[in-house]
Design a protein around this motif. Structure first.
Motif, PDB file in Angstrom:
ATOM      1  N   ASN A 117       2.638  31.529  -2.604  1.00 48.72           N
ATOM      2  CA  ASN A 117       2.116  32.605  -1.780  1.00 48.72           C
ATOM      3  C   ASN A 117       0.665  32.896  -2.203  1.00 48.72           C
ATOM      4  OD1 ASN A 117       1.524  35.640  -2.056  1.00 48.72           O
ATOM      5  ND2 ASN A 117       3.073  35.602  -0.460  1.00 48.72           N
ATOM      6  N   ASP A 118      -0.218  33.234  -1.265  1.00 47.29           N
ATOM      7  CA  ASP A 118      -1.638  33.372  -1.620  1.00 47.29           C
ATOM      8  C   ASP A 118      -1.926  34.519  -2.601  1.00 47.29           C
ATOM      9  OD1 ASP A 118      -1.141  35.231   0.366  1.00 47.29           O
ATOM     10  OD2 ASP A 118      -2.728  34.540   1.715  1.00 47.29           O
ATOM     11  N   ALA A 119      -1.148  35.586  -2.546  1.00 45.94           N
ATOM     12  CA  ALA A 119      -1.369  36.670  -3.514  1.00 45.94           C
ATOM     13  C   ALA A 119      -0.992  36.202  -4.920  1.00 45.94           C
ATOM     14  CB  ALA A 119      -0.560  37.911  -3.142  1.00 45.94           C
ATOM     15  N   ASP A 120       0.076  35.425  -5.017  1.00 48.64           N
ATOM     16  CA  ASP A 120       0.456  34.865  -6.316  1.00 48.64           C
ATOM     17  C   ASP A 120      -0.622  33.901  -6.816  1.00 48.64           C
ATOM     18  OD1 ASP A 120       2.811  36.263  -6.650  1.00 48.64           O
ATOM     19  OD2 ASP A 120       4.073  34.704  -5.779  1.00 48.64           O
ATOM     20  N   ALA A 121      -1.166  33.108  -5.895  1.00 47.98           N
ATOM     21  CA  ALA A 121      -2.223  32.162  -6.274  1.00 47.98           C
ATOM     22  C   ALA A 121      -3.436  32.916  -6.818  1.00 47.98           C
ATOM     23  CB  ALA A 121      -2.622  31.308  -5.068  1.00 47.98           C
ATOM     24  N   ALA A 122      -3.874  33.943  -6.088  1.00 46.88           N
ATOM     25  CA  ALA A 122      -5.044  34.709  -6.544  1.00 46.88           C
ATOM     26  C   ALA A 122      -4.745  35.410  -7.868  1.00 46.88           C
ATOM     27  CB  ALA A 122      -5.462  35.719  -5.481  1.00 46.88           C
ATOM     28  N   TYR A 140      -1.916  41.844  -9.834  1.00 45.54           N
ATOM     29  CA  TYR A 140      -3.048  41.657  -8.933  1.00 45.54           C
ATOM     30  C   TYR A 140      -2.653  42.222  -7.580  1.00 45.54           C
ATOM     31  CZ  TYR A 140      -6.232  39.314  -5.731  1.00 45.54           C
ATOM     32  OH  TYR A 140      -7.140  39.050  -4.739  1.00 45.54           O
ATOM     33  N   VAL A 141      -3.526  43.040  -7.008  1.00 43.19           N
ATOM     34  CA  VAL A 141      -3.245  43.640  -5.699  1.00 43.19           C
ATOM     35  C   VAL A 141      -4.400  43.334  -4.765  1.00 43.19           C
ATOM     36  CG1 VAL A 141      -2.868  45.802  -4.440  1.00 43.19           C
ATOM     37  CG2 VAL A 141      -1.891  45.523  -6.730  1.00 43.19           C
ATOM     38  N   THR A 142      -4.104  42.781  -3.603  1.00 47.13           N
ATOM     39  CA  THR A 142      -5.143  42.526  -2.618  1.00 47.13           C
ATOM     40  C   THR A 142      -4.945  43.449  -1.419  1.00 47.13           C
ATOM     41  OG1 THR A 142      -6.100  40.868  -1.125  1.00 47.13           O
ATOM     42  CG2 THR A 142      -3.826  40.512  -1.780  1.00 47.13           C
ATOM     43  N   VAL A 143      -6.006  44.142  -1.058  1.00 39.50           N
ATOM     44  CA  VAL A 143      -5.948  45.116   0.035  1.00 39.50           C
ATOM     45  C   VAL A 143      -6.901  44.674   1.134  1.00 39.50           C
ATOM     46  CG1 VAL A 143      -6.015  47.573   0.609  1.00 39.50           C
ATOM     47  CG2 VAL A 143      -5.684  46.881  -1.774  1.00 39.50           C
ATOM     48  N   GLY A 144      -6.344  44.243   2.247  1.00 44.63           N
ATOM     49  CA  GLY A 144      -7.158  43.807   3.382  1.00 44.63           C
ATOM     50  C   GLY A 144      -6.413  44.131   4.661  1.00 44.63           C
ATOM     51  N   THR A 145      -6.112  43.105   5.471  1.00 38.06           N
ATOM     52  CA  THR A 145      -5.322  43.361   6.680  1.00 38.06           C
ATOM     53  C   THR A 145      -3.879  43.707   6.321  1.00 38.06           C
ATOM     54  OG1 THR A 145      -5.005  40.999   6.876  1.00 38.06           O
ATOM     55  CG2 THR A 145      -6.695  41.965   8.250  1.00 38.06           C
ATOM     56  N   GLY A 146      -3.474  43.370   5.125  1.00 40.34           N
ATOM     57  CA  GLY A 146      -2.179  43.789   4.589  1.00 40.34           C
ATOM     58  C   GLY A 146      -2.381  44.142   3.132  1.00 40.34           C
ATOM     59  N   ILE A 147      -1.291  44.411   2.425  1.00 39.30           N
ATOM     60  CA  ILE A 147      -1.373  44.549   0.966  1.00 39.30           C
ATOM     61  C   ILE A 147      -0.440  43.511   0.354  1.00 39.30           C
ATOM     62  CG2 ILE A 147      -0.922  46.019  -1.043  1.00 39.30           C
ATOM     63  CD1 ILE A 147      -1.698  48.433   0.542  1.00 39.30           C
ATOM     64  N   GLY A 148      -1.011  42.684  -0.506  1.00 37.84           N
ATOM     65  CA  GLY A 148      -0.201  41.686  -1.209  1.00 37.84           C
ATOM     66  C   GLY A 148      -0.365  41.886  -2.699  1.00 37.84           C
ATOM     67  N   ALA A 149       0.591  41.408  -3.465  1.00 33.52           N
ATOM     68  CA  ALA A 149       0.472  41.535  -4.916  1.00 33.52           C
ATOM     69  C   ALA A 149       1.138  40.353  -5.605  1.00 33.52           C
ATOM     70  CB  ALA A 149       1.104  42.849  -5.378  1.00 33.52           C
ATOM     71  N   GLY A 150       0.644  40.049  -6.781  1.00 32.10           N
ATOM     72  CA  GLY A 150       1.251  39.028  -7.620  1.00 32.10           C
ATOM     73  C   GLY A 150       1.342  39.564  -9.036  1.00 32.10           C
ATOM     74  N   LEU A 151       2.435  39.258  -9.717  1.00 35.37           N
ATOM     75  CA  LEU A 151       2.638  39.750 -11.077  1.00 35.37           C
ATOM     76  C   LEU A 151       2.627  38.566 -12.041  1.00 35.37           C
ATOM     77  CD1 LEU A 151       4.257  41.610  -8.965  1.00 35.37           C
ATOM     78  CD2 LEU A 151       5.363  42.557 -10.953  1.00 35.37           C
ATOM     79  N   VAL A 152       1.762  38.643 -13.044  1.00 41.05           N
ATOM     80  CA  VAL A 152       1.701  37.584 -14.050  1.00 41.05           C
ATOM     81  C   VAL A 152       1.975  38.226 -15.406  1.00 41.05           C
ATOM     82  CG1 VAL A 152       0.313  35.752 -15.081  1.00 41.05           C
ATOM     83  CG2 VAL A 152       0.018  36.310 -12.662  1.00 41.05           C
ATOM     84  N   PHE A 153       3.125  37.905 -15.965  1.00 44.74           N
ATOM     85  CA  PHE A 153       3.522  38.469 -17.246  1.00 44.74           C
ATOM     86  C   PHE A 153       3.585  37.358 -18.290  1.00 44.74           C
ATOM     87  CE2 PHE A 153       6.089  41.751 -14.615  1.00 44.74           C
ATOM     88  CZ  PHE A 153       4.942  42.514 -14.421  1.00 44.74           C
ATOM     89  N   ASP A 154       2.878  37.537 -19.398  1.00 46.59           N
ATOM     90  CA  ASP A 154       2.824  36.520 -20.458  1.00 46.59           C
ATOM     91  C   ASP A 154       2.473  35.143 -19.899  1.00 46.59           C
ATOM     92  OD1 ASP A 154       3.399  38.205 -22.650  1.00 46.59           O
ATOM     93  OD2 ASP A 154       5.502  38.270 -22.021  1.00 46.59           O
ATOM     94  N   GLY A 155       1.558  35.118 -18.964  1.00 46.46           N
ATOM     95  CA  GLY A 155       1.077  33.853 -18.417  1.00 46.46           C
ATOM     96  C   GLY A 155       1.982  33.241 -17.374  1.00 46.46           C
ATOM     97  N   GLU A 156       3.121  33.868 -17.110  1.00 47.99           N
ATOM     98  CA  GLU A 156       4.065  33.321 -16.126  1.00 47.99           C
ATOM     99  C   GLU A 156       4.073  34.185 -14.878  1.00 47.99           C
ATOM    100  OE1 GLU A 156       5.832  30.558 -16.223  1.00 47.99           O
ATOM    101  OE2 GLU A 156       4.998  30.075 -18.198  1.00 47.99           O
TER     102      GLU A 156
END
Ligand SMILES: [Zn+2]
Length: 323
Positions: A117-122, A140-156
């Motif tokens: 997913n692009d939010a996970d990629a970013a 990471y939270v991206t706010v644009g035409t929608g809101i997407g987020a990705g969670l990276v914990f301990d590098g994973e």
């Protein structure tokens, strides 16, 4: 010259598939963009046509950067299945459901391919090469035409059951809020993404308010800077709802950092002071002062750079997953 050629010998190619455009580039091992090409997504021309264009752009990008493609990372607007490589029922190109760019690019270019997913990629890009560097628990939270987020914990990358990507943009902030594209009401996205700002102004503006039919969040921010009272109220409304969602994330995860990206954050100076003021009032039981609220640092190419990181994260092993 020889040294440069050797340094560029095998690089990771990145593909960023969005609703309006597909970007392709070669990214070096420090997250720098060596070459960059774009094409409209144009989903109506069919999946095979898009695949042909991506393949052509990949070859051209490698040629421009004078390197070979050692692997390909894809970030795509979702839902996508990161393990099988299949598109789900994506809003922008529903007819591509079930198509598999991972398998198809592997067959065409004979290299390993990974997709997220692009939010996970970013999120992966920012975690290693950007503002989230050295943060153990990063959102990471991206706010644009929608809101997407990705969670990276301990590098994973955090995944849910069945490898699901958590849909943080659809966590409910106000049950009496506006309808959301998902069918529910008052999701964070429906209250705080760019279109929500536009809808709010339309609902509160007098008929003579300028540009009502062509209004954008960017335009509202510009008007707020000129002192327009309604635009300033829209900014206040945005601060409130964007801030509440961020506060929820801090209460739920107590992360080291939240990194904010997306088109709305180009006007972050309008929102961040109010958000920083609001958050501590909402997060009483976690060490909120230790959570850093930072802006994404990979800029316009964050999704593309993150797409390359998807490949590293999947194939380069844990030793390399934090760069
Ligand atoms: Zn929703």
């Amino acid at each position: 010259m020889i040294e440069r050629k050797q340094a560029n010998h095998g690089m990771i190619a990145a593909v960023d598939i969005g609703g309006t455009k597909i970007a392709v580039g070669m990214i070096d091992n420090h997250g720098s963009v060596l070459s960059h090409l774009e094409s409209p997504t144009d989903p109506d021309r069919g999946y095979q046509n898009a695949l042909d264009r991506v393949t052509g752009m990949l070859r051209e990008a490698a040629g421009t950067a004078q390197c070979e493609i050692a692997g390909i990372g894809i970030g795509s607007t979702g839902p996508v299945d990161p393990l099988t490589g299949e598109f789900g029922n994506v809003n922008f190109f529903p007819s591509w459901q079930g198509e598999n760019p991972v398998r198809d690019l592997e067959n065409r270019l004979r290299v390993s391919v990974a997709m997220e997913n692009d939010a996970d990629a970013a999120a992966l890009g920012e975690a290693v090469w950007g503002a989230g560097k050295n943060k153990r628990r990063l959102i990471y939270v991206t706010v644009g035409t929608g809101i997407g987020a990705g969670l990276v914990f301990d590098g994973e990358l955090y995944r849910g059951v069945d490898q699901a990507h958590p849909e943080i943009g659809h966590h409910m902030v106000d049950s009496s809020g506006p309808p959301c594209g998902c069918g529910f009401h008052g999701c964070w996205e429906s209250l705080a993404a760019g279109p929500a700002m536009v809808e709010w102004v339309r609902a509160h503006a007098p008929a003579e308010y300028p540009e009502l039919s062509t209004l954008t969040a960017k335009r509202i921010c510009q008007r707020a800077r000129t002192g327009d009272a309604l635009a300033l109220q829209a900014v206040e409304h945005e601060v409130h709802y964007l801030g509440l969602g961020l506060a929820n994330l801090i209460t739920l995860f107590a992360p080291d950092a939240i990194v904010l990206g997306g088109s709305l954050m180009k006007s972050s100076d309008l929102f961040l002071p109010g958000i920083r003021n609001l958050i501590p009032r909402c997060c009483k039981y976690v060490p909120v002062e230790k959570t850093e609220l930072a802006l994404a640092s990979l800029g316009e190419d964050a999704n593309l750079i993150g797409a390359a990181r998807v490949w590293h994260h999947r194939f380069a092993g844990k030793g390399n997953s934090r760069g």
